[in-house]
Design an enzyme around this catalytic site. Structure first.
Site, PDB file in Angstrom:
ATOM      1  N   GLU A  40      -0.216   8.419  13.716  1.00 12.05           N
ATOM      2  CA  GLU A  40       0.746   7.733  14.578  1.00 12.05           C
ATOM      3  C   GLU A  40       1.024   8.556  15.838  1.00 12.05           C
ATOM      4  OE1 GLU A  40       3.304   4.972  11.468  1.00 12.05           O
ATOM      5  OE2 GLU A  40       4.323   6.620  12.506  1.00 12.05           O
ATOM      6  N   SER A  71      -0.960   1.652  11.868  1.00 12.59           N
ATOM      7  CA  SER A  71      -0.121   0.499  11.555  1.00 12.59           C
ATOM      8  C   SER A  71      -0.657  -0.756  12.239  1.00 12.59           C
ATOM      9  CB  SER A  71       1.315   0.785  12.022  1.00 12.59           C
ATOM     10  OG  SER A  71       2.152  -0.290  11.721  1.00 12.59           O
ATOM     11  N   GLY A  72      -0.860  -1.810  11.455  1.00 17.95           N
ATOM     12  CA  GLY A  72      -1.371  -3.064  12.004  1.00 17.95           C
ATOM     13  C   GLY A  72      -2.872  -3.224  11.870  1.00 17.95           C
ATOM     14  N   GLY A 116      -1.446   5.545   8.692  1.00 23.65           N
ATOM     15  CA  GLY A 116      -2.474   6.144   9.528  1.00 23.65           C
ATOM     16  C   GLY A 116      -1.863   7.062  10.567  1.00 23.65           C
ATOM     17  N   THR A 148      -2.691  -2.761   4.194  1.00 20.46           N
ATOM     18  CA  THR A 148      -2.006  -3.428   3.082  1.00 20.46           C
ATOM     19  C   THR A 148      -2.778  -4.675   2.645  1.00 20.46           C
ATOM     20  OG1 THR A 148       0.138  -2.613   3.882  1.00 20.46           O
ATOM     21  CG2 THR A 148       0.171  -4.480   2.365  1.00 20.46           C
ATOM     22  N   SER A 155       4.661  -3.662   8.618  1.00 19.61           N
ATOM     23  CA  SER A 155       4.204  -2.277   8.569  1.00 19.61           C
ATOM     24  C   SER A 155       4.772  -1.570   7.343  1.00 19.61           C
ATOM     25  CB  SER A 155       4.656  -1.538   9.838  1.00 19.61           C
ATOM     26  OG  SER A 155       4.296  -0.175   9.762  1.00 19.61           O
ATOM     27  N   SER A 156       3.884  -0.945   6.558  1.00 23.12           N
ATOM     28  CA  SER A 156       4.340  -0.155   5.410  1.00 23.12           C
ATOM     29  C   SER A 156       5.016   1.106   5.937  1.00 23.12           C
ATOM     30  CB  SER A 156       3.155   0.232   4.519  1.00 23.12           C
ATOM     31  OG  SER A 156       2.525  -0.904   4.012  1.00 23.12           O
TER      32      SER A 156
END
Length: 994
Positions: A387, A107-108, A385, A112, A160-161
């Site tokens: 986590e 995330s980050g 991804g 996206t 974040s998705s």
């Protein structure tokens, strides 16, 4: 890319494969750092793109950049997301195989944004029309809608998705995007009711409150203050500096309109969003442990917004319906149970609405042109991804399981592509050692013994099952697994960093502790029956589609969340395996979202769990650099006197001569069938440095010598004058030639006009071709709106065969290898003149008019002996003739079908009924004009849909109930002969890669 090989010291190497110390993680990260400091955020590992989030705008996504990467060889320009997008697009168009681009990272890291850039690239560079532009707009506008409803601010990423997304972009035969389809995975529904400190709920809630018009908020019963809603205050983060909710609201409303949502759809959708906020504010009180709702205001709003009866909803939120021995009983809920039921309803309503939203977008993007049955696809996978948080729960377990599956696929496909290239080039593959994470995937998903099976068993078994009984069951079932450990099973050192309610999995990316609290509830994801019944009675059209009444009557328990995710993941793997993959691996440089900051520890962690070092080892298993001979020779030919300025022989010999002159040792390179493979980067760099030196010497020597000689040498000056005069003469002769050509064209046009009513001949072919071209171009510029339009212009006589060409296209395009070669050749009315056909045959046909005739070869049904024959088409039948005899007649009504192979041979089979005593069996024929012949047969017999194009073999009836087989294989030349197994073997050259 080749152009930047000399900038290694300052900006590192553009392809990690060229790292000298490729086994060193430190060298890998240092190369990333060098490039990141120079704003070079993209680097390759072979064909894999590594992308580092810069956390700032870079001027590398303009239309000029798109044009720079459009249609260019992958390694000709510097690494970029556009290069990956263009390479996938060109592979889809030229190789006619579906593609997919897998975007991964935590995330980050910019996943996206990467998928957006790819969509924008296709929107700008692909062919367009009004219809295509609508599809492009909808593809692009689906992003802000899905982000509003599926993305949220987390500690690591402001956008974040919180769901996985796979999108298929569909392209027509022209390469224009004509449709799309989205599949979503595992929306984080728990975020609807709870957020960690410093995080937010889904964007849409804040956008509605901040950006919604006053009248809209009044109708929805909302206040312009997110702090008033229990579902929005738990993260204590209503505002984010990088997010403008009001502006984003306008973008989302516009996007919904572009995608095709009408006002009723939007109104009902917003009613649901507002109802979730009101549900969060439903407060409970009560005595004796029985819950009751203390605020009627929320119920009134909910009843109106959800379109349900308020008293029925109140009862459903405070009671549970139990069916015992066929009787329905209402059991009151205590405060904790009622709160859980309320939250479960909120999650179910939001989760199902999100699925409805995706389906609605899919309907908008669906390819609606029935005339084009086939299309090519590029898939985009933007999925969560790996986590690892301070507290990891059920969601992280599912997400990391997904990443295990993707890593397994990634390594398998990368290894396979490397092995295939080495095999194709005739070079021995050196096996590479890598960690096979199948052992972890099996630990999670194995039937009966895997973690998901054990979790499901605990969720479904009668008795007092709990998160802790689940943990105990794990310990007893998989406790001995090398990749699993709990507090109870751990050594004393590990116990200090593990809670009693945790289990640890040793993933390929490292160790992760999972807290079992909430695992059973999240996996069950159950909604009380009476709450489902209330939603089924809703007047909100979206909810009636989301809550199906069949759920109430179906006695089968729905699959658990983990099992559903496992099944959808298996389908995703099938989708990805069926396509040619490209990879984008995204990395975030720091946790504080600061531009220019490069955190070594964080990046080392991501390099590990993205498997980048493993991927690099696979790519470097043999050779660091490989290029086609023509590319290598063109770049370095000036380094050898024998290859400079031009090499006239075979390319492989030229490259061999060049590298021997350069002093390459045998262990430094290998010569493949079409490429040179260089083992060590230092060998390539030495060659590149020699080229730089050579460029300077060539440039300086040539320029100064030429200027000096022209000034001081009279003979050279006269030579220059002579050359100038010679060149002027060439230009004059060219002008004269153009005038002669123009005069000849006019003469041919006039003569063609005079002979225009004759059969095609040398005198009129130019004119007829021009008429044909003019009609088609005029038709192209003034196309009727649909095929039923009566205003279609009448084609000239010269174009009557075009109708047959259209039929041929429907039958053979993209299905038979030699179809493209047939397109430029005209279909003629007959391949045999009157004198070619024996008068006795014409007499035997009587009054039947012959529509087409062509010489063919017939193969006997027994020994497959080849015999010359003539195939004649009349108004009623196919006739096979030999000299003066009619050997066989097949009435069109008796023709069952026609079979032909997908290769470039001319063999085909006419199938007849096996019980027809007039026939001796199916007829095996070969024609040099097979596309034309079968098209004529199909039209005359009205059997356009009865032509079967087969791959591999064709079965036919050989008479007396026996069966024959024709085997088709690709080869270097056409060969038809009886094989040892008794089959007819046909070998045909491959003309077009399909």
């Amino acid at each position: 890319m080749e152009s930047a090989l000399t900038a290694r010291d300052r900006v590192g190497v553009q392809d990690f494969v060229l790292l000298e110390n490729y086994t060193s993680e430190a060298a890998f990260i240092e190369n990333l750092r060098k490039r990141f400091k120079e704003n070079l955020i993209y680097t390759y590992i072979g064909s894999v793109l590594v992308s580092v989030n810069p956390y700032k705008d870079l001027e590398i996504y303009t239309k000029n950049h798109m044009e720079r990467y459009r249609g260019v060889n992958f390694y000709e320009v510097s690494p970029h997301i556009y290069a990956v997008a263009d390479n996938a697009y060109r592979s889809m168009r030229t190789e006619r195989k579906d593609q997919c681009i897998l975007i991964s990272g935590e995330s980050g890291a910019g996943k996206t944004e990467a998928s957006k850039k790819i969509l924008q690239y296709y929107a700008v560079t692909c062919p367009a029309s009004d219809q295509v532009q609508t599809v492009k707009d909808r593809l692009l506008q689906s992003n802000p809608v899905l982000e509003a409803f599926g993305n949220a601010k987390t500690l690591r990423n402001d956008n974040s998705s919180r769901f996985g997304k796979y999108m298929d972009i569909q392209f027509d035969f022209k390469g224009a995007p004509v449709g799309g389809h989205i599949i979503n995975y595992l929306l984080e529904k728990s975020r609807v009711v709870h957020q960690n400190h410093g995080e937010r709920n889904f964007h849409i809630f804040y956008q509605l409150i901040e950006g919604g018009e006053e009248d809209l908020l009044r109708r929805l019963g909302l206040e312009r203050n997110p702090q008033q809603y229990q579902y929005l205050v738990k993260g204590n983060c209503p505002k984010v500096s990088s997010i403008n909710d009001r502006s984003d609201w306008k973008v989302v409303r516009k996007a919904l309109s572009v995608i095709g949502f009408n006002e009723d759809d939007v109104e009902e959708l917003l009613n649901i969003i507002a109802s979730v906020l009101h549900l969060g504010n439903v407060q409970y009180g009560g005595e004796d442990g029985t819950a009751c709702i203390t605020s009627d205001t929320q119920i009134k709003y909910l009843a109106r917004l959800l379109g349900v009866n308020g008293s029925v909803l109140t009862e459903a939120l405070t009671h549970k319906k139990i069916i015992a021995k066929g009787e329905e009983l209402m059991s009151p809920l205590n405060l904790e149970q009622a709160s859980s039921a309320r939250d479960a309803l909120s999650k179910a309503v939001y989760g199902r609405t999100f699925t409805w939203l995706v389906n609605k977008i899919n309907t908008s993007l669906a390819y609606k042109d029935d005339s084009q049955k086939s299309y090519s696809v590029i898939g985009l996978l933007d999925i969560y991804g790996f986590e690892v948080f301070q507290n990891n729960s059920f969601e992280q377990f599912c997400i990391n399981y997904c990443n295990e599956k993707l890593q397994q696929l990634f390594i398998e496909l990368t290894l396979k592509s490397e092995q295939d290239e080495y095999e194709a080039e005739g070079i021995t593959w050196e096996p590479v050692q890598y960690f096979n994470n199948k052992i972890i995937c099996d630990l999670v998903e194995e039937k009966f013994k895997g973690i998901i099976s054990i979790l499901d068993e605990e969720c479904l078994r009668p008795g007092d099952a709990s998160d802790f009984t689940f943990l105990e069951k794990l310990e007893s079932t998989v406790g001995g697994h090398p990749h699993f450990v709990t507090h109870k099973l751990a050594d004393p050192k590990t116990r200090k960093v593990m809670g009693r309610e945790e289990f640890r999995l040793l993933h390929y990316a490292g160790e992760v502790n999972y807290n079992v609290n909430g695992f059973l509830d999240k996996n069950n994801d159950l909604l009380f029956r009476n709450l489902k019944e209330v939603m089924c009675m809703s007047e909100n059209k979206i909810l009636t589609q989301c809550f199906d009444r069949e759920e109430l009557s179906d006695k089968k328990r729905p699959d658990t969340a983990a099992t559903q995710f496992k099944s959808s993941l298996a389908k995703l793997m099938e989708i990805l395996m069926s396509k040619e993959p490209s990879y984008v691996r995204c990395i975030k440089p720091n946790d504080s979202k600061q531009s220019g900051r490069f955190d070594d520890v964080l990046i080392r962690h991501q390099v590990k769990y993205l498997g980048l070092m493993e991927n690099l080892r696979v790519r470097r298993a043999g050779f660091a650099y490989r290029r086609r001979y023509e590319v290598f020779l063109q770049r370095y030919k000036s380094l050898c006197p024998e290859t400079w300025p031009n090499w006239q022989g075979r390319l492989a010999e030229g490259v061999s001569t060049l590298v021997k002159h350069m002093g390459y040792k045998p262990e430094e390179y290998k010569m493949g069938r079409s490429k040179i493979f260089i083992r060590f980067p230092k060998t390539l760099f030495a060659t590149e440095d020699a080229l730089e030196t050579r460029k300077h010497s060539l440039g300086e020597t040539s320029s100064f010598r030429l200027i000096y000689l022209i000034k001081h040498d009279d003979s050279l000056r006269w030579a220059v004058i002579t050359i100038q005069a010679w060149w002027r003469g060439i230009l004059a002769r060219r002008r004269a030639q153009r005038r002669r050509q123009a005069a000849n064209t006019i003469r041919r046009f006039i003569k063609g006009f005079i002979y225009r009513h004759k059969e095609r001949c040398p005198e009129n072919e130019y004119f007829l071709d021009y008429v044909r071209y003019s009609f088609l171009m005029n038709l192209h510029r003034n196309l009727p709106k649909n095929v039923l339009d009566k205003s279609w212009p009448t084609p000239p006589a010269a174009l009557t065969e075009m109708e047959q060409k259209v039929v041929a296209s429907e039958i053979f395009k993209d299905k038979k290898d030699n179809y493209p070669q047939s397109v430029p050749k005209l279909f003629v009315s007959t391949r045999l003149n009157g004198e070619d056909i024996n008068p006795k045959v014409a007499q035997a046909l009587g009054s039947e008019k012959m529509k087409y005739a062509v010489p063919v070869t017939k193969y006997d049904r027994k020994g497959y002996k080849a015999r010359p024959r003539q195939l004649l088409l009349t108004g009623n039948a196919v006739v096979i003739a030999e000299e003066g005899k009619l050997k066989q007649r097949i009435d069109y009504s008796a023709l069952k079908g026609i079979s032909v192979s997908s290769l470039s041979d001319g063999v085909f089979v006419l199938h007849v009924p096996s019980d027809d005593n007039k026939q001796k069996g199916d007829v095996v024929l070969q024609s040099d004009h097979v596309i034309e012949t079968l098209t004529k047969v199909a039209i005359c017999a009205d059997k356009v849909n009865s032509i079967n194009i087969n791959q591999g073999s064709i079965k036919f009836t050989a008479g007396h109930g026996k069966e024959g087989i024709i085997d088709f294989t690709p080869g270097s030349e056409l060969l038809v002969a009886k094989a040892k197994n008794g089959h007819l073997a046909v070998t045909a050259p491959r003309l077009n890669s399909r």
